[in-house]
Design a protein around this motif. Structure first.
Motif, PDB file in Angstrom:
ATOM      1  N   SER A 179       0.952  -1.160  -0.282  1.00  0.00           N
ATOM      2  CA  SER A 179      -0.353  -0.057   0.044  1.00  0.00           C
ATOM      3  C   SER A 179       1.099   1.398   0.006  1.00  0.00           C
ATOM      4  CB  SER A 179      -0.907   0.111   1.716  1.00  0.00           C
ATOM      5  OG  SER A 179      -0.221   0.457   2.305  1.00  0.00           O
ATOM      6  N   HIS A 204      -9.831   3.511  -1.001  1.00  0.00           N
ATOM      7  CA  HIS A 204     -10.732   3.726   0.354  1.00  0.00           C
ATOM      8  C   HIS A 204     -12.535   4.387   0.209  1.00  0.00           C
ATOM      9  CE1 HIS A 204     -12.873   4.148   4.279  1.00  0.00           C
ATOM     10  NE2 HIS A 204     -12.638   2.653   4.605  1.00  0.00           N
ATOM     11  N   ILE A 239      -9.338  -2.455   1.968  1.00  0.00           N
ATOM     12  CA  ILE A 239      -8.244  -2.632   2.752  1.00  0.00           C
ATOM     13  C   ILE A 239      -8.004  -3.694   3.230  1.00  0.00           C
ATOM     14  CG2 ILE A 239      -6.314  -0.600   3.162  1.00  0.00           C
ATOM     15  CD1 ILE A 239      -7.737   1.482   1.649  1.00  0.00           C
TER      16      ILE A 239
END
Length: 684
Positions: free
Chosen positions: A174, A364, A370
């Motif tokens: 990420s 998101h 996530i």
């Protein structure tokens, strides 16, 4: 849970006490600091816990052998001239034994010294007592930032049982690579799962405490190192990856590097307007600007020294919003308006515009799932195509769940250490996977000044000199920068010749500044797998890179000298120190050089042998590099692996060569461009 026996714990306790004992203060010593000792903070138990977390069972067996050897009088007689078990030695004998290991001609002895020295001294200054305040901090005038109560803006996807998931794209990692791709694909309507092996921490969690921050935010709790321990390696292990814990330096990839990628590796896109547009888009989204690159005391001294010597100097743009506030801060002068300096432990103001605040937040908000605490074991490959992955997810209660993800494509962006490890675990065998590991090796130098520096205050990295960036005519050389300074990290990298010498150095840490010599390494190392499938980092400075490093050390010392330091030190274990003013030479110093040039000659003569000088890295690159053919690289110019279709690499591992500058912007720009290639090839 411990892995050492009671006898081995006694030996470890004796080692920790030898590194950090109670000391009788002498002239100029602060009695509060010199009264502290390792047992007071239960340092040995913390060292054992750290070793258990960062080592394999085989490593632990070797540690037990070392501890047993230290209690063997014959062994100590041969190695250090003291025919007694370590626990039975006098304090002076213990110090002598540790020094003998530090300067031993046997590489393993130097490795053992560095392992115990780094952990002991970091933990001695980083472990927080029950009252929440380390007694050394008052002496140092060191104060972590106050906590903030800011709501988290993301809710990770909950995994509370073994399960199977389906998505368009599984993105592993990420940070600068994975975060950007997640944002770009979700903007195009893709269903995305992001798998991050670290946790989710935001402003309210960024308290600045060194030990807790290292454990939460860094790979192996900040103890990641090369196989021979000669290099300490800092890598992010948290949502947002390195963009959450870096120092906000946002340097565009040099044109010469992009041309090298095109000419030598056939990545011709690197010199096109489309690629430049990707870099432009990243800079706009993460707010790259020189406006908030205000200079703190340490960067100011780099500027002064470089200008006096006639060396080039540049401002480092930073990706922040509201980091510098003229009406904020508790300092005057050069620190006025600088609200914080604990960037390496996360930005509690939310000023740093890493992927956590930008591309991941965008993903998101568009519905991306996530998943944190997600260790991806293996990519699923069927008929030459990636179709998903197997992973283990650890929930907030510490329970581990097996998760199978089915995906149309898999994007690996786990960093240049873990990306090749995952590819190798998944059965890929291209010879370039894991090879060409570039680390931008760094050697730290320090100077002590008459005025307080407080290296933990203000923007930590805002100036650089590229005077020696091209030493060979091929774009390989070094840059000189500055790093933030905190007690634990400062203790870890500082030379230790004796407990008293090291304590005296820490006694004046408030007055320390530093220079980092960052080398664009021409020769690389390698990432391989151990028996458990975990990455092993094999890296040594090549002769050409060591030559460049020594040039940087000498020139960095010249800058410290020109900027008015009253004490100057090279990164060597042998503690090479120069005092420009005769009145500043402490009474306890043995080596006093006749001139500054004589001192520089002594530094050159010391050389750069593994584990005989401080060597660090915060940048890992090129272990699955892009090239126009599989004979030169592991992935093609769209980021897809040559061996497996629908399997992409979009992080620092894909960089054909090291950037030579802090690589965050380079990685993000490359990921943005490759995300465009993915979208063009696949439709959802």
């Amino acid at each position: 849970m411990t892995f050492l026996s009671a006898a081995e714990q006694r030996t470890l306790t004796a080692i920790c006490e030898a590194f950090a004992p109670i000391l009788t203060p002498e002239r100029g010593d602060d009695p509060r600091l010199f009264a502290l000792h390792a047992a007071q903070f239960d340092t040995a138990a913390h060292v054992e816990n750290a070793l258990e977390l960062i080592t394999t069972t085989a490593d632990q067996g070797q540690i037990k052998i070392v501890l047993a050897a230290l209690e063997n009088p014959l062994f100590n007689q041969i190695t250090a001239g003291a025919a007694r078990g370590f626990s039975a030695m006098s304090p002076d004998q213990r110090e002598h034994t540790l020094r003998a290991w530090a300067f031993s001609a046997v590489p393993m002895a130097r490795q053992v010294f560095q392992m115990f020295k780094r952990l002991t001294l970091f933990l001695f200054y980083a472990v927080i007592p029950e009252n929440g305040v380390h007694p050394a901090w008052e002496v140092m005038n060191y104060h972590p930032p106050a906590p903030v109560d800011v709501p988290r803006t993301m809710t990770p996807f909950t995994i509370d049982a073994d399960t199977s998931l389906t998505t368009d794209a599984l993105i592993v990692g990420s940070g600068a690579g994975g975060g950007v791709v997640a944002g770009e694909l979700t903007a195009a309507g893709w269903d995305v799962i992001v798998a991050e092996k670290g946790g989710y921490y935001a402003e309210r969690d960024f308290h600045g405490r060194e030990l807790d921050s290292m454990r939460a935010l860094y790979d192996k709790g900040g103890s990641l190192a090369s196989k021979d321990l000669s290099m300490s390696i800092l890598a992010g292990n948290t949502l947002g990856g390195g963009t959450t814990i870096n120092w906000s330096a946002s340097l565009r990839t040099p044109d010469s590097v992009l041309q090298e990628w095109a000419d030598d590796f056939g990545f011709t896109a690197a010199t096109t307007p489309a690629y430049a547009a990707s870099l432009d888009a990243i800079m706009a989204r993460i707010n790259v600007s020189e406006v908030e690159s205000a200079v703190n005391h340490m960067n100011c001294l780099l500027e002064i020294g470089a200008q006096k010597l006639g060396y080039s100097l540049a401002t480092i743009p930073r990706n922040t919003v509201g980091c510098y506030d003229a009406n904020a801060g508790d300092e005057g002068g050069a620190l006025a308006g600088m609200r914080c300096g604990f960037c390496g432990y996360g930005c509690r103001y939310g000023a740093k515009q890493g992927t956590l605040k930008t591309y991941l937040q965008d993903a998101h908000d568009r519905g991306a799932r996530i998943i944190v605490g997600a260790y991806v074991e293996k990519v699923i490959v069927e008929r030459g195509m990636a179709t998903g992955a197997f992973m283990r997810v650890t929930d907030s209660a510490g329970h581990v769940h097996r998760v199978t993800v089915s995906a149309k494509i898999v994007v690996v962006a786990a960093g240049s250490v873990h990306t090749p490890a995952l590819l190798l675990r998944s059965g890929l065998r291209n010879k370039h996977i894991g090879a060409h590991l570039h680390l931008h090796p760094v050697a730290p130098l320090y100077g002590v000044y008459d005025q307080p520096m407080r290296g933990w205050k203000g923007a930590p990295m805002s100036r650089l000199s590229a005077q020696f960036a091209d030493l060979d005519g091929d774009g390989y050389g070094l840059r000189l920068e500055v790093a933030p300074l905190h007690p634990g990290i400062g203790a870890l990298v500082s030379a230790w010749q004796s407990a008293r010498q090291h304590r005296r150095l820490m006694n004046q840490i408030e007055y320390l500044s530093n220079i980092l010599v960052l080398v664009r390494d021409k020769k690389g190392g390698r990432v391989t797998l151990d028996k458990q499938g975990a990455p092993v980092i094999d890296y040594r400075l090549s002769p050409i890179d060591a030559h460049h490093m020594m040039i940087g050390i000498i020139e960095g010392l010249r800058i410290l000298h020109a900027s008015g330091a009253r004490e100057i030190a090279s990164p060597h274990v042998s503690y090479r120190v120069y005092y420009p003013r005769p009145d500043a030479v402490p009474y306890h110093v043995e080596n006093v050089y006749s001139s500054f040039e004589a001192y520089l000659d002594a530094v050159r003569a010391e050389g750069l042998r593994p584990n005989r000088f401080a060597l660090l890295s915060a940048h890992q690159m090129s272990t699955a590099r892009i090239a126009h053919t599989s004979a030169l690289g592991a992935v093609d110019p769209t980021g897809q692996t040559y061996e497996v279709k629908n399997l992409y690499v979009t992080d620092s591992a894909a960089m054909p060569t090291p950037s030579g500058v802090n690589p965050m912007l380079t990685i993000m720009g490359l990921a943005h461009y490759l995300a465009g290639q993915i979208k063009a090839r696949h439709r959802v």
